[in-house]
Motif scaffolding. Sequence first.
Motif, PDB file in Angstrom:
ATOM      1  N   SER A 398       0.846  -1.191   0.000  1.00 32.55           N
ATOM      2  CA  SER A 398       0.000   0.000   0.000  1.00 32.55           C
ATOM      3  C   SER A 398       0.881   1.241   0.000  1.00 32.55           C
ATOM      4  O   SER A 398       1.940   1.266   0.639  1.00 32.55           O
ATOM      5  CB  SER A 398      -0.903   0.011   1.242  1.00 32.55           C
ATOM      6  N   VAL A 399       0.444   2.254  -0.711  1.00 30.11           N
ATOM      7  CA  VAL A 399       1.208   3.493  -0.834  1.00 30.11           C
ATOM      8  C   VAL A 399       0.495   4.599  -0.063  1.00 30.11           C
ATOM      9  O   VAL A 399      -0.689   4.852  -0.281  1.00 30.11           O
ATOM     10  CB  VAL A 399       1.383   3.900  -2.305  1.00 30.11           C
ATOM     11  N   GLU A 400       1.218   5.243   0.839  1.00 31.53           N
ATOM     12  CA  GLU A 400       0.677   6.364   1.605  1.00 31.53           C
ATOM     13  C   GLU A 400       1.261   7.662   1.074  1.00 31.53           C
ATOM     14  O   GLU A 400       2.470   7.762   0.837  1.00 31.53           O
ATOM     15  CB  GLU A 400       0.999   6.213   3.089  1.00 31.53           C
ATOM     16  N   VAL A 401       0.400   8.666   0.880  1.00 33.70           N
ATOM     17  CA  VAL A 401       0.816   9.961   0.344  1.00 33.70           C
ATOM     18  C   VAL A 401       0.559  11.031   1.398  1.00 33.70           C
ATOM     19  O   VAL A 401      -0.571  11.188   1.885  1.00 33.70           O
ATOM     20  CB  VAL A 401       0.057  10.301  -0.960  1.00 33.70           C
ATOM     21  N   TYR A 402       1.605  11.763   1.755  1.00 35.57           N
ATOM     22  CA  TYR A 402       1.513  12.853   2.729  1.00 35.57           C
ATOM     23  C   TYR A 402       1.801  14.170   2.008  1.00 35.57           C
ATOM     24  O   TYR A 402       2.748  14.272   1.234  1.00 35.57           O
ATOM     25  CB  TYR A 402       2.521  12.673   3.860  1.00 35.57           C
ATOM     26  N   ARG A 403       1.012  15.187   2.310  1.00 33.64           N
ATOM     27  CA  ARG A 403       1.229  16.526   1.751  1.00 33.64           C
ATOM     28  C   ARG A 403       1.447  17.490   2.919  1.00 33.64           C
ATOM     29  O   ARG A 403       0.550  17.672   3.759  1.00 33.64           O
ATOM     30  CB  ARG A 403       0.030  16.970   0.918  1.00 33.64           C
ATOM     31  N   LEU A 404       2.637  18.092   2.985  1.00 32.79           N
ATOM     32  CA  LEU A 404       2.957  19.007   4.070  1.00 32.79           C
ATOM     33  C   LEU A 404       2.523  20.417   3.697  1.00 32.79           C
ATOM     34  O   LEU A 404       2.727  20.865   2.553  1.00 32.79           O
ATOM     35  CB  LEU A 404       4.449  18.986   4.374  1.00 32.79           C
ATOM     36  N   CYS A 405       1.951  21.127   4.661  1.00 28.49           N
ATOM     37  CA  CYS A 405       1.367  22.436   4.383  1.00 28.49           C
ATOM     38  C   CYS A 405       1.439  23.289   5.643  1.00 28.49           C
ATOM     39  O   CYS A 405       1.029  22.848   6.727  1.00 28.49           O
ATOM     40  CB  CYS A 405      -0.086  22.253   3.935  1.00 28.49           C
ATOM     41  N   VAL A 406       1.972  24.503   5.527  1.00 23.94           N
ATOM     42  CA  VAL A 406       2.022  25.425   6.654  1.00 23.94           C
ATOM     43  C   VAL A 406       0.679  26.146   6.745  1.00 23.94           C
ATOM     44  O   VAL A 406       0.213  26.737   5.770  1.00 23.94           O
ATOM     45  CB  VAL A 406       3.173  26.428   6.499  1.00 23.94           C
ATOM     46  N   ALA A 407       0.064  26.078   7.911  1.00 25.89           N
ATOM     47  CA  ALA A 407      -1.289  26.615   8.094  1.00 25.89           C
ATOM     48  C   ALA A 407      -1.319  28.133   7.939  1.00 25.89           C
ATOM     49  O   ALA A 407      -0.370  28.840   8.306  1.00 25.89           O
ATOM     50  CB  ALA A 407      -1.826  26.224   9.474  1.00 25.89           C
ATOM     51  N   ASN A 408      -2.431  28.618   7.356  1.00 26.32           N
ATOM     52  CA  ASN A 408      -2.706  30.057   7.229  1.00 26.32           C
ATOM     53  C   ASN A 408      -1.622  30.797   6.451  1.00 26.32           C
ATOM     54  O   ASN A 408      -1.260  31.924   6.769  1.00 26.32           O
ATOM     55  CB  ASN A 408      -2.867  30.702   8.618  1.00 26.32           C
ATOM     56  N   THR A 409      -1.082  30.138   5.430  1.00 24.42           N
ATOM     57  CA  THR A 409      -0.052  30.757   4.596  1.00 24.42           C
ATOM     58  C   THR A 409      -0.358  30.469   3.125  1.00 24.42           C
ATOM     59  O   THR A 409      -1.374  29.856   2.786  1.00 24.42           O
ATOM     60  CB  THR A 409       1.344  30.192   4.929  1.00 24.42           C
ATOM     61  N   ILE A 410       0.552  30.887   2.266  1.00 23.29           N
ATOM     62  CA  ILE A 410       0.413  30.625   0.838  1.00 23.29           C
ATOM     63  C   ILE A 410       0.370  29.126   0.567  1.00 23.29           C
ATOM     64  O   ILE A 410      -0.299  28.678  -0.373  1.00 23.29           O
ATOM     65  CB  ILE A 410       1.582  31.282   0.062  1.00 23.29           C
ATOM     66  N   ASP A 411       1.050  28.343   1.406  1.00 24.44           N
ATOM     67  CA  ASP A 411       1.009  26.885   1.262  1.00 24.44           C
ATOM     68  C   ASP A 411      -0.428  26.379   1.278  1.00 24.44           C
ATOM     69  O   ASP A 411      -0.835  25.594   0.411  1.00 24.44           O
ATOM     70  CB  ASP A 411       1.785  26.234   2.423  1.00 24.44           C
ATOM     71  N   GLU A 412      -1.181  26.802   2.260  1.00 21.34           N
ATOM     72  CA  GLU A 412      -2.547  26.311   2.404  1.00 21.34           C
ATOM     73  C   GLU A 412      -3.419  26.781   1.252  1.00 21.34           C
ATOM     74  O   GLU A 412      -4.294  26.054   0.778  1.00 21.34           O
ATOM     75  CB  GLU A 412      -3.128  26.782   3.740  1.00 21.34           C
ATOM     76  N   ARG A 413      -3.176  28.000   0.779  1.00 24.14           N
ATOM     77  CA  ARG A 413      -3.975  28.514  -0.342  1.00 24.14           C
ATOM     78  C   ARG A 413      -3.692  27.725  -1.623  1.00 24.14           C
ATOM     79  O   ARG A 413      -4.607  27.419  -2.391  1.00 24.14           O
ATOM     80  CB  ARG A 413      -3.688  30.003  -0.548  1.00 24.14           C
ATOM     81  N   ILE A 414      -2.432  27.410  -1.877  1.00 25.19           N
ATOM     82  CA  ILE A 414      -2.097  26.631  -3.073  1.00 25.19           C
ATOM     83  C   ILE A 414      -2.737  25.252  -2.996  1.00 25.19           C
ATOM     84  O   ILE A 414      -3.294  24.747  -3.970  1.00 25.19           O
ATOM     85  CB  ILE A 414      -0.568  26.521  -3.237  1.00 25.19           C
ATOM     86  N   VAL A 415      -2.652  24.621  -1.827  1.00 24.46           N
ATOM     87  CA  VAL A 415      -3.249  23.301  -1.657  1.00 24.46           C
ATOM     88  C   VAL A 415      -4.751  23.357  -1.883  1.00 24.46           C
ATOM     89  O   VAL A 415      -5.331  22.508  -2.568  1.00 24.46           O
ATOM     90  CB  VAL A 415      -2.930  22.737  -0.254  1.00 24.46           C
ATOM     91  N   ARG A 416      -5.399  24.374  -1.328  1.00 24.51           N
ATOM     92  CA  ARG A 416      -6.852  24.482  -1.465  1.00 24.51           C
ATOM     93  C   ARG A 416      -7.259  24.689  -2.916  1.00 24.51           C
ATOM     94  O   ARG A 416      -8.175  24.024  -3.430  1.00 24.51           O
ATOM     95  CB  ARG A 416      -7.374  25.627  -0.600  1.00 24.51           C
TER      96      ARG A 416
END
Length: 635
Positions: A398-416
């Motif tokens: 089984s393959v697990e995929v993790y996406r790291l994201c800094v909350a309330n920053t540009i990271d979260e906006r790009i992910v969204r």
Amino acid sequence: ILADDMGLGKTAQVCSFLHALRKMCGAPGPHLVVCPVSTAGGWARELGRWCPLLRVVRYRGAQRCQLQRIVAGVFVVSPATLLQDKAFFLKRVWQVCIFDEAHALRGRTSAISELTPRIDAAFRVAVTGTPISVSPVEVWNIMRFLYPAFGRKLAAPSSGDASQEEHSQTAAILRSVMIRRTKESLELGLPPRIDHPPTLIEMDAEQLALYRAALAGAVADESTEGMSNVLMNLRRVCGHPWMFRIHGNRSANDAALTARERLRVARVPFEESVIVGSSAKMCHLDRLLLAKKQGGHRVLIFSNFTAQLDLIEAMCELRGHSFGRLDGNSLRAERELLMAKFNHAASRIFCLLVSTTAGGVGITLTGADTVVLYDSHFNPQMDRQAADRAHRLGQRRSVEVYRLCVANTIDERIVRMSTFRAGIGDRIVDGATSEASVQQQVIQDIRADARSSAVDQAALADGVEKLARLSARVPSAFEGTTAASSTCQVASACFGCGRADGHRLSCPGCNKWYHATCAEGRTSANAARWRCQRHKCCECGVAAQHEDVVFMCVQCPNSYCYDCLEEDYVSMEGSENGIDFPHLRSSYADMAVDGVPVRRNVFFLTCPQCGGAGQASESESESMHDSESGVDDSD
């Protein structure tokens, strides 16, 4: 358009199709396969496996004069080489032209998109797991390649937001020309892929101050170029603040340096408090890797920034993790060797650091069962492609995929925004809606944040000052140092025949000397540029270029390119540590005496003629040669 999901064997299907043409229709080619450099080796292997009756030609510019005489077989070429030698390919008539990773044609005015419709081919196939990345225009660009006459009359959708009518037209076109299977629609026995929700990470006070300082630039400069710089700065702060220092101290010879040397050039302290403690993301990644290592898992780590990969590599050194790295600076043979090493059942390489753009497309990395997307790409399909490097045919776990994201920053906006757009291709096929550009939407959000945020001015000034210090160019750690001199000795005998008498002709590339009769190609006209026969493949005769890897025998002048190297040499069977190839090495016993430095594009071995790894397989193939039957164009 062959648009099966990533990892369902599109390459094998195309190879079987070419074999059927040869076997059932008597069509020996020539066929043309245009594919990225990272997948060229995979295409050559699959063609040899599924098309045994067709000759496979790895086209390189230096071979042009030799290859013009070949009238059948399959030519495998990269888009860059296709553009460089376009006259050679445009004057040929091809039976089948295949473009792998056809989403590369998405730029309507790009050089490759303009060239491919001009190729004279009886049949064309576009291979891509993501026919649409961000816009319906990409489908129409692929159509120009598939149907050149139709494409010249084609009125493509606008490059901006597409209308509902244009979406409907695109959906109708796809249903007419696309063959597509998904993993969900097939019973392949493929283990499940588990996509974890984005991991939201909180920054500490110091990193938050740097983020707000970078965000203040959105108010100071609202031009398009200025906002692009602000976006980049914000992403660097989220990933690791010391990326500013590494990026600001890049040099022309960075590709020749190791990650640790690049950190030294930028004067980044090789300490845990800096490498790990300066970034909330790195702290989380550090804990995640330790947990995965204890659980016996193996990890792929994707990032869009090579400076970030440098810092992750430094963390792996600090923690004692065995690792490999694949990015845009990796040579073709280096990629192939690393993939063969990592995917082998006996491999003990714990993690592989991969650039999303260079290694996220068209390669197989089923040796890993965990994928970490350290930062997100603006194009959501790039992250999809990256995660599917591990989740594909051949995967047994089984393959697990993790996406790291800094909350309330540009990271979260790009992910969204990327999550919102990730299914645009499927939605268009089913009847989709119009979407706005991810990057443009993020820019609008950042501007709004910059205007509305209320921060402590003293803290902001302190953050701006720290950001300026990190971004400043510093004197190189290598300034004022000179290379250590080494005492080298000239070889005592001719490396060709072993005799010590006679006039000596020295090769400046490897410090070996030869008699005139043993030195191939030595004339008075080319004396200054002469290199001995060790610098070209003894099988195909191709001279090694600066971007090629050469495999030299330590006992005789034989050398090999990667394409002519026996498979036994790239096997991990017999490896003592599960990390290094048992029959390849980067140095030899008398290397220091010869005064030859270790080079990333030179490996050493004992060739089959001198009793090396390929001797057994070579003798077996010779004994079977008389009993085998075939056709002339299978040589």
